[in-house]
Design a protein around this motif. Structure first.
Motif, PDB file in Angstrom:
ATOM      1  N   GLU A  62      31.836  45.614   5.525  1.00  0.00           N
ATOM      2  CA  GLU A  62      31.660  45.233   4.195  1.00  0.00           C
ATOM      3  C   GLU A  62      32.888  44.352   3.650  1.00  0.00           C
ATOM      4  O   GLU A  62      32.815  43.516   3.019  1.00  0.00           O
ATOM      5  N   GLN A  63      34.094  44.821   3.914  1.00  0.00           N
ATOM      6  CA  GLN A  63      35.285  44.322   3.453  1.00  0.00           C
ATOM      7  C   GLN A  63      35.390  42.734   3.887  1.00  0.00           C
ATOM      8  O   GLN A  63      36.153  41.923   3.420  1.00  0.00           O
ATOM      9  N   GLU A  66      31.575  39.670   2.549  1.00  0.00           N
ATOM     10  CA  GLU A  66      31.577  38.319   1.261  1.00  0.00           C
ATOM     11  C   GLU A  66      32.244  37.465   1.632  1.00  0.00           C
ATOM     12  O   GLU A  66      31.955  36.248   1.153  1.00  0.00           O
ATOM     13  N   SER A 257      21.621  35.451  -1.692  1.00  0.00           N
ATOM     14  CA  SER A 257      21.167  36.888  -2.345  1.00  0.00           C
ATOM     15  C   SER A 257      21.987  38.045  -1.695  1.00  0.00           C
ATOM     16  O   SER A 257      21.700  39.150  -2.425  1.00  0.00           O
ATOM     17  N   HIS A 258      22.755  37.913  -0.736  1.00  0.00           N
ATOM     18  CA  HIS A 258      23.555  38.829  -0.227  1.00  0.00           C
ATOM     19  C   HIS A 258      25.011  38.956  -0.886  1.00  0.00           C
ATOM     20  O   HIS A 258      25.905  39.891  -0.450  1.00  0.00           O
ATOM     21  N   SER A 259      25.424  37.645  -1.759  1.00  0.00           N
ATOM     22  CA  SER A 259      26.415  37.812  -1.990  1.00  0.00           C
ATOM     23  C   SER A 259      27.125  38.539  -3.482  1.00  0.00           C
ATOM     24  O   SER A 259      25.972  38.759  -4.028  1.00  0.00           O
ATOM     25  N   ARG A 260      28.129  38.962  -3.519  1.00  0.00           N
ATOM     26  CA  ARG A 260      28.470  39.685  -4.531  1.00  0.00           C
ATOM     27  C   ARG A 260      28.472  38.922  -5.953  1.00  0.00           C
ATOM     28  O   ARG A 260      28.400  39.104  -7.099  1.00  0.00           O
ATOM     29  N   LEU A 261      28.277  37.316  -5.723  1.00  0.00           N
ATOM     30  CA  LEU A 261      28.412  36.361  -6.699  1.00  0.00           C
ATOM     31  C   LEU A 261      27.044  36.029  -7.199  1.00  0.00           C
ATOM     32  O   LEU A 261      26.811  34.990  -8.087  1.00  0.00           O
ATOM     33  N   LYS A 262      26.099  36.508  -6.639  1.00  0.00           N
ATOM     34  CA  LYS A 262      24.583  36.225  -7.021  1.00  0.00           C
ATOM     35  C   LYS A 262      24.439  36.253  -8.332  1.00  0.00           C
ATOM     36  O   LYS A 262      25.094  37.114  -9.219  1.00  0.00           O
TER      37      LYS A 262
END
Length: 291
Positions: A62-63, A66, A257-262
């Motif tokens: 996870e780290q 992104e 869609s998997h990005s934290r910036l979506k």
């Protein structure tokens, strides 16, 4: 803002829709989905992409995930500009090219780097213009790549100024007949216009919730595929290439869609492309010699 600046703005931004659109872009001065990606190599894009991505990155810890997702998104967006440069053909370094809706300049710089030609970006977002002009200075190409505060449907250029014009996912913000009439005016006879766009598949649907959601998100008006072809023909721009890349446009949105910036627009794009309500097209057209 000075009196002259107010007068210029009122001349460039002509109606209530353009005021809303201008505000939408002027308010996006800290948009990480563009700025963080551009910091990787100094190319700041405002378009999307086609082609598959390295799916193994979704299995990364996870780290790290992104960072890998953003790097892969930027790779896809940068490679997307090849749709423009390939369709422009073999431009000589003496060519002059217009970028309609130039954003922070990513495509303009890549077109100049590819051909060595002069590129004039046109945009009515002031902070984008200032950002792109600074980049041109930093890149040492300000004498060949310039950015103008202007409306791309009503530009300050003389008739027949350009050997080529392109728009990279910007025509959903304009009236196509008005824009293509202006492009035909400033394009020399025989010159080429290239557009990359997402558009409604009007052979399938007159309207759909996914297309409406994208319009609402971006303050745009997605045109029908048939409207593009008719507006080109009505203005003496004769298509020589029409490339449908709808299926290839899906993976980019899967990745994003998997990005934290979506931003929430990912699912409407996925639904639109998967249902064939939305198409992703590349069109190259030449200005008729007698137009």
């Amino acid at each position: 803002m000075t009196v002259d600046s107010v007068s210029l703005q009122s001349a460039v931004i002509r109606n209530s829709y353009e005021q809303d659109l201008n505000k939408h872009w002027e308010d996006k001065q800290a948009d990480d989905i563009n700025l963080l990606l551009g910091q990787m190599d100094g190319l700041y894009h405002h378009h999307y992409a086609v082609g598959d991505f390295n799916r193994s990155i979704l299995l990364a810890p996870e780290q790290e995930r992104e960072k890998l997702i953003l790097k892969e998104m930027h790779r896809l967006e940068t490679e997307q500009v090849g749709l423009i440069t390939d369709a422009l053909g073999d431009l000589p370094p003496t060519a002059r090219v217009m970028d309609g809706g130039s954003g922070r300049g990513g495509t303009s710089f890549m077109v100049h780097d590819r051909f060595g030609c002069r590129v004039d970006g046109v945009n009515f977002c002031q902070h984008h213009i200032e950002f792109a002009q600074k980049l041109a200075q930093q890149r040492g190409c300000a004498d060949k790549v310039d950015f103008h505060y202007a409306n791309m449907v009503e530009t300050p250029f003389e008739d027949g100024t350009f050997d080529a014009i392109y728009t990279n996912e910007t025509t959903m913000y304009v009236d196509l007949h008005e824009a293509f009439r202006e492009f035909a005016r400033v394009l020399r006879p025989g010159g080429r216009y290239v557009l990359v766009t997402w558009c409604r598949n009007d052979t399938e649907v007159a309207a759909s919730p996914d297309v409406s959601a994208i319009d609402d998100h971006y303050v745009c008006h997605i045109h029908g595929r048939g409207t593009y072809l008719k507006a080109l023909a009505d203005n003496g721009l004769v298509p020589s290439r029409v490339l449908d890349l709808t299926e290839s446009a899906v993976p980019y949105w899967e990745l994003r869609s998997h990005s934290r910036l979506k931003t929430g627009v990912e699912q409407p794009f996925l639904d639109g492309y998967r249902k064939n309500h939305l198409n992703y097209l590349v069109i190259a057209a030449e200005k008729a010699v007698d137009a």
